[in-house]
Scaffold this motif. Structure first.
Motif, PDB file in Angstrom:
ATOM      1  N   SER B  31       0.835  -1.206   0.000  1.00 51.25           N
ATOM      2  CA  SER B  31       0.000   0.000   0.000  1.00 51.25           C
ATOM      3  C   SER B  31       0.869   1.256   0.000  1.00 51.25           C
ATOM      4  CB  SER B  31      -0.989   0.024   1.173  1.00 51.25           C
ATOM      5  OG  SER B  31      -0.591  -0.801   2.191  1.00 51.25           O
ATOM      6  N   PHE B  32       1.979   1.124   0.655  1.00 51.31           N
ATOM      7  CA  PHE B  32       2.958   2.212   0.659  1.00 51.31           C
ATOM      8  C   PHE B  32       3.374   2.547  -0.779  1.00 51.31           C
ATOM      9  CE2 PHE B  32       7.440   3.582   1.162  1.00 51.31           C
ATOM     10  CZ  PHE B  32       7.226   4.676   1.980  1.00 51.31           C
ATOM     11  N   LEU B  33       3.721   1.500  -1.513  1.00 54.24           N
ATOM     12  CA  LEU B  33       4.134   1.694  -2.901  1.00 54.24           C
ATOM     13  C   LEU B  33       3.002   2.262  -3.748  1.00 54.24           C
ATOM     14  CD1 LEU B  33       6.259  -1.472  -3.733  1.00 54.24           C
ATOM     15  CD2 LEU B  33       7.041   0.859  -3.299  1.00 54.24           C
ATOM     16  N   LYS B  34       1.876   1.672  -3.522  1.00 56.14           N
ATOM     17  CA  LYS B  34       0.717   2.047  -4.315  1.00 56.14           C
ATOM     18  C   LYS B  34       0.426   3.535  -4.171  1.00 56.14           C
ATOM     19  CE  LYS B  34      -3.822   0.133  -5.343  1.00 56.14           C
ATOM     20  NZ  LYS B  34      -4.847  -0.776  -4.824  1.00 56.14           N
ATOM     21  N   LYS B  42       4.057   3.418 -13.799  1.00 58.77           N
ATOM     22  CA  LYS B  42       3.665   2.007 -13.705  1.00 58.77           C
ATOM     23  C   LYS B  42       4.858   1.062 -13.743  1.00 58.77           C
ATOM     24  CE  LYS B  42      -0.974   1.751 -14.067  1.00 58.77           C
ATOM     25  NZ  LYS B  42      -2.205   1.154 -14.491  1.00 58.77           N
ATOM     26  N   LYS B  43       5.808   1.433 -14.581  1.00 54.87           N
ATOM     27  CA  LYS B  43       6.970   0.571 -14.742  1.00 54.87           C
ATOM     28  C   LYS B  43       7.723   0.449 -13.414  1.00 54.87           C
ATOM     29  CE  LYS B  43      10.800  -0.034 -17.879  1.00 54.87           C
ATOM     30  NZ  LYS B  43      11.747   0.745 -18.683  1.00 54.87           N
ATOM     31  N   LYS B  47       8.155  -2.752 -10.892  1.00 52.23           N
ATOM     32  CA  LYS B  47       9.489  -3.201 -10.540  1.00 52.23           C
ATOM     33  C   LYS B  47       9.630  -3.328  -9.012  1.00 52.23           C
ATOM     34  CE  LYS B  47      14.322  -2.030 -11.205  1.00 52.23           C
ATOM     35  NZ  LYS B  47      15.259  -1.140 -11.889  1.00 52.23           N
ATOM     36  N   LEU B  48       9.101  -2.291  -8.330  1.00 58.55           N
ATOM     37  CA  LEU B  48       9.224  -2.304  -6.877  1.00 58.55           C
ATOM     38  C   LEU B  48       8.336  -3.380  -6.251  1.00 58.55           C
ATOM     39  CD1 LEU B  48       9.490   1.500  -6.149  1.00 58.55           C
ATOM     40  CD2 LEU B  48      11.263  -0.231  -6.015  1.00 58.55           C
ATOM     41  N   VAL B  49       7.167  -3.539  -6.841  1.00 54.68           N
ATOM     42  CA  VAL B  49       6.299  -4.618  -6.336  1.00 54.68           C
ATOM     43  C   VAL B  49       7.007  -5.950  -6.488  1.00 54.68           C
ATOM     44  CG1 VAL B  49       4.199  -5.907  -6.795  1.00 54.68           C
ATOM     45  CG2 VAL B  49       4.119  -3.426  -6.695  1.00 54.68           C
ATOM     46  N   PHE B  50       7.650  -6.095  -7.643  1.00 56.57           N
ATOM     47  CA  PHE B  50       8.393  -7.331  -7.881  1.00 56.57           C
ATOM     48  C   PHE B  50       9.481  -7.503  -6.817  1.00 56.57           C
ATOM     49  CE2 PHE B  50      11.972  -9.560  -9.862  1.00 56.57           C
ATOM     50  CZ  PHE B  50      11.367 -10.763 -10.134  1.00 56.57           C
ATOM     51  N   GLN B  51      10.137  -6.407  -6.513  1.00 56.35           N
ATOM     52  CA  GLN B  51      11.177  -6.461  -5.477  1.00 56.35           C
ATOM     53  C   GLN B  51      10.594  -6.918  -4.142  1.00 56.35           C
ATOM     54  OE1 GLN B  51      13.609  -3.078  -4.706  1.00 56.35           O
ATOM     55  NE2 GLN B  51      14.484  -3.043  -6.774  1.00 56.35           N
ATOM     56  N   TYR B 146      17.909  -1.219  -3.313  1.00 51.95           N
ATOM     57  CA  TYR B 146      17.024  -2.387  -3.247  1.00 51.95           C
ATOM     58  C   TYR B 146      16.222  -2.414  -1.949  1.00 51.95           C
ATOM     59  CZ  TYR B 146      19.645  -3.900  -7.248  1.00 51.95           C
ATOM     60  OH  TYR B 146      20.201  -3.963  -8.488  1.00 51.95           O
ATOM     61  N   ALA B 147      15.950  -1.248  -1.443  1.00 55.87           N
ATOM     62  CA  ALA B 147      15.225  -1.174  -0.170  1.00 55.87           C
ATOM     63  C   ALA B 147      13.945  -2.008  -0.180  1.00 55.87           C
ATOM     64  CB  ALA B 147      14.889   0.278   0.139  1.00 55.87           C
ATOM     65  N   MET B 148      13.269  -1.949  -1.285  1.00 54.61           N
ATOM     66  CA  MET B 148      11.993  -2.664  -1.375  1.00 54.61           C
ATOM     67  C   MET B 148      12.168  -4.172  -1.459  1.00 54.61           C
ATOM     68  SD  MET B 148       9.482  -0.744  -0.991  1.00 54.61           S
ATOM     69  CE  MET B 148      10.366   0.332   0.090  1.00 54.61           C
ATOM     70  N   PHE B 149      13.413  -4.601  -1.694  1.00 58.81           N
ATOM     71  CA  PHE B 149      13.695  -6.035  -1.603  1.00 58.81           C
ATOM     72  C   PHE B 149      14.155  -6.377  -0.189  1.00 58.81           C
ATOM     73  CE2 PHE B 149      17.027  -9.248  -1.466  1.00 58.81           C
ATOM     74  CZ  PHE B 149      16.311 -10.365  -1.889  1.00 58.81           C
ATOM     75  N   ILE B 150      15.103  -5.588   0.266  1.00 55.74           N
ATOM     76  CA  ILE B 150      15.749  -5.920   1.539  1.00 55.74           C
ATOM     77  C   ILE B 150      14.778  -5.825   2.702  1.00 55.74           C
ATOM     78  CG2 ILE B 150      17.492  -5.113   3.187  1.00 55.74           C
ATOM     79  CD1 ILE B 150      19.181  -4.401   0.716  1.00 55.74           C
ATOM     80  N   LEU B 151      13.957  -4.814   2.699  1.00 52.45           N
ATOM     81  CA  LEU B 151      13.051  -4.629   3.826  1.00 52.45           C
ATOM     82  C   LEU B 151      12.143  -5.848   4.046  1.00 52.45           C
ATOM     83  CD1 LEU B 151      12.502  -2.583   5.979  1.00 52.45           C
ATOM     84  CD2 LEU B 151      10.745  -1.581   4.509  1.00 52.45           C
ATOM     85  N   PRO B 152      11.386  -6.246   3.016  1.00 49.23           N
ATOM     86  CA  PRO B 152      10.553  -7.437   3.254  1.00 49.23           C
ATOM     87  C   PRO B 152      11.386  -8.693   3.485  1.00 49.23           C
ATOM     88  CG  PRO B 152      10.463  -6.796   0.956  1.00 49.23           C
ATOM     89  CD  PRO B 152      11.185  -5.698   1.672  1.00 49.23           C
TER      90      PRO B 152
END
Lengths: 609, 412
Positions: B31-34, B42-43, B47-51, B146-152
Motif C-alpha cells: 500500500s505504501f508503494l501504491k 507504472k513501470k 518493478k518495486l512490487v516485484f522487489q 534495493y530497499a523494497m527487496f531488503i526490507l521485506p
C-alpha cells in the motif's frame, strides 16, 4: 509290563513291610540368619534351628509325622504346609493361615501331627505365610513306598530348583503391593538356584540308572530343565506315577515335581551340562545383567573339563505334561456334578494397588479360619454365604465330581495348585495373544470333542496366557482346601478360592475336631476360632464387619470429575468470551500506543528536527 | 505412539499467525508503494512490487529451509536428547509453548495495531539515516537501491525464524508428534494466513475480519490452556513413571496407568496417546483421560489469569491506566520496562504531542506518504526518493545525497 516291574521290585525291596509304620518327630524353630545361597551375595534367610537350608524329610507311606513348629521370629507369624498331602481327616494341619488354622504367633508352637496314608512320591513343605518360603523356609518331603515303586533304578537323587532374590520378602512385598507398582510387576529374581546353590556338581557313575526327583520350590518363575546329551524318562509327577515318557527337556512351574529315570553313559571321558533356564515370558522386564541360563555339571570324571553352557535350538519341545498317563490308569471321572467357572484377572483397586481376581473377587482372609467356621457353624456350614463374600468360597457335596473351568484373562502363565487333591487335567488350551489379534479364549464346551480317557493327574498345573483349562476331581476328601496360584506374589494379590468340601463330614469326623493346640494357637495370636467369616457367633448369616477388599475404581466420571470438568468448561467459555470482548472492542489512539510500545527513540527524532 | 501423523494443530495455528504477520508487512509495503507511485510510474511501480515479492519469497524459502533442517534434526536426535525423561521434557515444552502462544496471541486481536506497528516500523526503517556519510556510497547505496527487496526480505526472515522456533516448540509439545505431522499444517496455515492477509489488503469488511480473528485467537488460547494443563499432566506423569520405574506408560489406559491418588477423574478409554480421534481433543483442548488435580487446576488458573489480564487491558484501553492506579499502565508491570530504564526516555507531554502529530501525519497521510505533506517541493522529492529504486545511473551519486537530505528533513 506291570508284572515284570513288580517282580523286579520285589527283589529290590523285600526288607520293608507294610506294618512297620514309624513316627517321625521334628522340632523346628524358625529364625533369621545370613546365608549365601547363590554364591553371589549373602543375605538374610529364614533358618531352621539356626541352620540353613531346611532339612529334607523322608518318610514311608503310613508313617506318622509330628512337626513341632516353634515360631522363633520376633515380629512375624508363621505356618507350615506340606505341599500335595491329602491329609484325610487331618485338615487342620494343612497350613494356610485363616483357612485351616490360625497363624502361629511369635514364641508360640504348633504341632503338625499327621499320618501320610495316601501319598507316595515327591512332595515339599513350605511356610504358607506370605513371602516366607521365598526367604528359604522350605524343604523336600519324600514319601517312600519302595515295595510298590513301579520302576527299577539304581540310585536316587533329589534336585531342588528355584529362583533366588537378593532381597528379602520383607523388602520386596511392600514395594510389590504398592501404588507405585500399578501393573503388579513381580520382582525380578537374581539367579536360578539348584539344591540351594549354583553351578552344582553332580558326580555320577557310568551305566547307572538314577531316579531323579526334581522339585521346583521357587516362588515365581517356571524353568526349563535339560541335561546335555541325555534323555529323561518321566515316571512321576506331583506324587502320581506315570507311564514312562522320555523327553529331552522338562518345563516345571514352581511347586511342580517330576521324577525321571536317567541312565548314564558308559563313557566317562566327558562331563555334561545340566541346564536351567528362566521362562522369561513371565518376567515383566529382563534386566541386562540377568543370566537366563544357569549351568550345573553332570560329572562323570572330575579330572575332565567342566562342561560349558549348553545351547538348544528350541525350547518349544519340552514335555507337555497334558499327555502323561497315570501309571494306574485312572479313568476319566464321570461328568461333573458341579462346575466352578473362574475368570482370572489382574486389576487395580481404589488404593491404586494391583490385585488378582477370580470372578472380580480378590481373596481376602476372613476373621475366622474357614475350617473353624465349618466346625462351629452347625447346620449353617453348608451355606456358602457364612464364609464371607470376599473369600470366593464354594461348598462341595460329598463325592461330587467337580470341574474347575479356569479362564485366564491375564497375559501371564499361572501355576495353579489344589490342596488336598490330585486332579485330572482334562483340557488345556493353547496360549492366545490378544496383541496378535487373537481373542483371550474362555473355555467353550464346543471346543472339545472328547476328554482324554486317562487324563494326567497332578496337584499343580499351569494355564496358558489368555487361555483356559479344565480340571476335574472327586470331592472325596472332606476339608477346607485352597485352590490358588502358587506364584507367591499372586497369592499375596489374592488369587485364590476356597473349596469347602463336604462340611457335614468334617463336623462328623472326630479326627477333624480342633486339637487343644490348634485352639491355643488361635488364642495366643488373638484370632477367633468360632464364628462366621466376620467372627459373628450369634447369627452366622450376619457378615457385618467381615474383611472386604478395597473398592473398585469407578469406570467413568465421578462427582469430583464432573465438578472438575464443569469448572474447566466454564473457565474456558468465560475466557473465550473475554477474548471476544477484547477482540471486538474498538481501540482508540492506536498510533499513539504503537509508538509507545515500539520504543522508537522518538526523542532523538524530535531533537534531530 | 501417537496417531496424529499428518496434522499438527498447534503448528497450524502458529504458522497461520506468523503468516498473517508477514502478510501485513507485505500489505503495508504494497500500500505504501501504491500510494507513493501508484499510477504515476507504472513501470517503476511494477518493478518495486516485484522487489517486494522477491524479498518475501526469498526470505520465506530460507526460513523453510532452516525450519525443516531444525525440525528434521530434532526428530533425528530426539531420543538421544530426551531418553527416559521424555515426559519431563514434554512438560517443559508444553509450558514454554504456552508462554509463547499466550504472548503472541493477544496482538492478533489488534490487527489495526499490528498494522500500524508495521507502518511505523517500516516508515522508520525508510527514513533512518546512517551514522556516517561515506556509508551511503557503499552498502547503503545498495540498500537503498534495493530497499523494497531488503526490507521485506529481512522482515520475513526475522518473523519466519521466530515462527520456526514457535513451530518447533509447538510441534514437539504435541503428544507423539512426528516429523510427518508438519508439512500439511504448515501448508494449510500459510494458505489460511495468506487468505486473511489478502482479505485484509483488499479491504474485506473490517468487522467480519475481526470476528474471524477473534475466533482463531480463541482457538489458539484453547490450545494454549490445554498445553498448560498438559504440561502439568506431564510433570505428574513423569513423577509417577519415575516412581513406578517407567512401567506405567506401557499399561495402556486402564487401571494402573496413572496415579490414582492424584487423579480427580479417569476414564478407561479415550486415551489421546492410544485411541484414535482423541488426540485431536488433546491437541485442541488438552484433553487427557486422566485428570490430575494439578492439570485441572492449571487449566482453570490459566483461564483465570488470562481473564484478569484481558480485563485489565480492556480497562486500560478505555481509561489509559490500570484500575485504582492512575499512573500505572500494563507496561509498568513489566520488570523489563524498569530495567531498560524506559521511564527516562519517556517523552514530555509536549514532545509527545509534537511527535504524535508528526507520526500522525506520517500515518494518516499514508496515501501521500511522508513526502507529500512535509516536503518543500513535493513532487521533486518524491521522484528523487525513488530514484534510488530506479537506479538511474547518471544521477545516482548526487541524487543519493539529495535524497538523504530530503529524507532527513522529512522526518527528523
Amino acid at each position: 509290563m506291570t508284572l515284570t516291574a513288580m517282580t523286579k521290585l520285589l527283589l529290590v525291596a523285600s526288607f520293608f513291610s507294610f506294618t512297620s509304620a514309624q513316627t517321625h518327630t521334628f522340632n523346628w524353630t524358625t529364625g533369621w540368619g545370613t546365608y549365601n545361597v547363590d554364591g553371589v551375595k549373602g543375605r538374610e534367610v529364614i533358618t531352621c534351628n539356626g541352620e540353613y537350608p531346611w532339612p529334607d524329610v523322608r518318610v514311608s507311606k503310613g508313617d506318622r509325622v509330628e512337626i513341632y513348629l516353634n515360631n522363633g521370629f520376633t515380629d512375624a507369624n508363621t505356618t507350615l504346609h506340606v505341599h500335595g498331602l491329602f491329609l484325610k481327616g487331618q485338615n487342620q494341619f494343612d497350613g494356610p493361615p485363616f483357612l485351616t488354622q490360625c497363624p502361629i504367633a511369635p514364641g508360640d508352637t504348633m504341632l503338625y501331627n499327621f499320618t501320610v496314608e495316601d501319598n507316595i512320591g515327591t512332595y515339599w513343605y513350605h511356610s504358607h505365610t506370605a513371602g516366607q518360603y521365598q526367604d528359604g523356609f522350605k524343604g523336600k518331603f519324600i514319601i517312600e513306598d519302595t515295595e510298590n515303586f513301579p520302576y527299577e533304578y539304581d540310585e536316587e537323587v533329589t534336585l531342588e530348583i528355584g529362583e533366588w532374590y537378593h532381597k528379602t520378602s520383607g523388602e520386596l512385598m511392600p514395594a510389590f503391593m504398592n501404588l507405585f507398582n500399578p501393573t503388579g510387576a513381580e520382582p525380578i529374581p537374581q539367579n536360578l538356584i539348584i539344591n540351594n546353590t549354583m553351578n552344582l556338581t553332580w558326580n555320577v557313575e557310568p551305566d547307572t540308572t538314577y531316579l531323579v526327583r526334581l522339585v521346583n520350590t521357587g516362588g515365581f518363575v517356571s524353568q526349563y530343565f535339560w541335561i546335555e546329551d541325555h534323555n529323561m524318562t518321566v515316571v512321576e509327577v506331583d506324587g502320581v506315577f506315570t507311564e514312562r515318557n522320555t523327553t529331552d527337556m522338562l518345563y516345571l512351574t514352581i511347586a511342580q515335581r517330576y521324577s525321571f529315570l536317567l541312565t548314564t553313559k558308559s563313557d566317562t571321558s566327558k562331563n555334561f551340562a545340566i541346564m536351567q533356564k528362566f521362562d522369561d515370558t513371565m518376567l515383566d522386564i529382563i534386566p541386562s545383567d540377568l543370566q537366563l541360563n544357569a549351568t550345573s555339571y553332570l560329572t562323570y570324571n572330575s579330572d575332565a573339563d567342566k562342561p560349558s553352557e549348553n545351547f538348544v535350538d528350541s525350547i518349544d519341545d519340552y514335555l507337555d505334561d497334558f499327555y502323561l498317563v497315570p501309571y494306574n490308569k485312572t479313568e476319566l471321572y464321570d461328568e461333573a456334578d458341579y462346575r466352578i467357572t473362574l475368570d482370572l484377572q489382574m486389576d487395580n483397586l481404589i488404593d491404586g494397588i494391583n490385585y488378582a481376581f477370580f470372578n472380580n473377587i480378590t481373596y481376602t482372609t476372613p476373621k475366622v479360619p474357614t475350617l473353624m467356621t465349618v466346625l462351629s457353624a452347625g447346620e449353617e456350614a453348608t451355606n456358602a454365604a457364612i464364609y464371607g463374600t470376599n473369600t470366593n468360597s464354594f461348598v462341595l457335596e460329598k463325592d461330587q465330581i467337580v470341574d474347575i473351568v479356569l479362564n485366564n484373562l491375564d497375559t501371564g502363565k499361572h501355576p495353579f495348585h489344589l490342596h488336598g487333591h490330585t486332579f485330572q487335567t482334562i483340557w488345556r488350551d493353547r496360549p492366545y495373544d490378544a496383541d496378535a489379534g487373537e481373542d483371550p479364549h474362555p473355555f467353550d464346551d464346543d471346543d472339545v470333542d472328547s476328554f482324554p480317557q486317562y487324563p494326567m493327574m497332578r496337584d499343580t498345573i499351569y494355564v496358558n496366557p489368555q487361555s483356559n483349562f479344565v480340571i476335574r476331581f472327586k470331592a472325596d476328601n472332606p476339608g477346607v482346601w485352597f485352590f490358588h496360584c502358587h506364584i507367591e506374589w499372586h497369592t499375596i494379590q489374592g488369587l485364590a478360592i476356597v473349596l469347602i468340601e463336604d462340611p457335614e463330614s468334617i463336623q462328623a469326623e472326630s479326627s477333624q475336631a480342633l486339637t487343644q493346640n490348634s485352639i491355643d494357637v488361635c488364642n495366643n495370636v488373638g484370632v477367633l476360632y468360632q464364628g462366621n467369616a466376620a467372627g459373628n457367633i450369634a447369627d452366622y448369616t450376619d457378615l457385618t464387619g467381615q474383611n472386604i477388599q478395597q473398592k473398585s475404581i469407578p469406570s467413568g466420571f465421578t462427582a469430583k470429575g464432573v465438578v472438575a470438568m464443569t469448572f474447566s468448561c466454564l473457565a474456558g467459555i468465560l475466557g473465550l468470551l473475554t477474548i471476544a470482548v477484547y477482540g471486538l472492542m474498538e481501540m482508540p489512539d492506536v498510533e499513539q500506543k504503537v509508538i509507545k510500545e515500539l520504543d522508537i527513540p522518538l526523542t532523538e527524532l524530535i531533537s534531530n528536527k | 505412539m501417537g496417531k496424529n501423523k499428518v496434522f499438527n494443530v498447534a503448528v497450524f495455528f502458529v504458522v497461520f499467525r506468523e503468516c498473517l504477520e508477514a502478510v501485513i508487512i507485505v500489505s503495508v509495503l504494497l500500500s505504501f508503494l501504491k500510494q507513493a507511485i501508484g499510477s504515476k510510474d507504472k513501470k517503476l511501480y511494477k518493478k518495486l512490487v516485484f522487489q517486494v515479492w522477491t524479498g518475501v519469497v526469498t526470505g520465506f524459502i530460507i526460513c523453510l529451509a532452516i525450519g525443516g533442517g531444525f525440525i528434521g534434526a530434532y526428530y533425528r536426535y530426539q531420543n538421544d536428547i530426551f531418553g527416559n525423561a521424555e515426559d519431563l521434557w514434554e512438560g517443559i515444552f508444553c509450558m514454554v509453548a504456552t508462554i509463547m502462544i499466550t504472548m503472541m496471541g493477544i496482538p492478533m486481536l489488534r490487527m489495526n495495531k499490528m498494522q500500524s506497528k508495521w507502518r511505523v516500523k517500516i516508515a522508520k526503517s525508510l527514513v533512518e539515516k546512517p551514522e556516517r556519510k561515506r556509508d551511503y556510497f557503499r552498502l547503503g547505496f545498495l540498500a537503498r537501491r534495493y530497499a523494497m527487496f531488503i526490507l521485506p526480505f529481512i522482515t520475513v526472515l526475522r518473523e519466519g525464524l521466530e515462527a520456526v522456533v514457535f513451530v518447533a516448540g509447538a510441534g514437539i509439545t504435541t503428544q507423539g508428534s512426528v516429523a510427518t505431522a508438519y508439512p500439511l499444517p504448515v501448508f494449510v496455515g500459510l494458505i489460511a494466513g495468506g487468505i486473511v492477509g489478502f482479505l485484509l489488503y483488499y479491504g474485506a469488511s473490517r468487522s467480519s475480519l475481526q470476528v474471524f480473528l477473534v475466533i482463531s485467537t480463541g482457538i489458539l488460547y484453547l490450545i494454549s490452556a490445554g498445553l498448560f494443563s498438559r504440561g502439568a499432566w506431564y510433570f505428574e506423569n513423569y513423577r509417577f513413571n519415575k516412581a513406578t520405574g517407567g512401567d506405567a506408560s506401557e499399561s495402556g489406559d486402564g487401571n494402573g496407568s496413572y496415579n490414582i491418588k492424584k487423579a480427580v477423574y479417569h476414564i478407561n478409554c479415550c486415551n489421546p496417546e492410544l485411541d484414535n480421534g482423541w488426540d485431536i481433543f488433546n491437541a485442541l483442548l488438552g484433553w487427557q483421560n486422566t485428570g490430575y488435580l494439578s492439570s485441572i487446576l492449571c487449566y482453570n488458573f490459566y483461564w483465570l489469569a488470562l481473564i484478569i489480564a484481558l480485563s485489565l487491558m480492556i480497562y486500560e484501553e478505555r481509561n489509559n491506566h490500570l484500575p485504582f492506579f492512575k499512573n500505572l499502565q500494563m507496561k509498568h508491570l513489566n520488570p523489563g520496562y524498569w530495567l531498560k530504564n524506559k521511564k527516562a526516555n519517556e517523552m514530555t507531554r509536549e514532545q509527545e504531542l509534537e511527535l504524535l502529530n508528526r507520526v500522525d501525519d506520517l500515518e494518516f497521510d499514508d496515501d501521500g506518504i511522508i513526502v507529500e505533506k512535509q516536503v518543500v517541493s513535493g513532487s521533486n522529492k518524491e521522484d528523487s526518493f525513488y530514484d534510488d529504486g530506479m537506479g538511474k545511473s547518471s544521477h545516482a551519486e548526487s541524487k543519493d545525497q539529495s535524497d538523504i537530505k530530503v529524507n532527513t528533513d522529512t522526518l527528523d
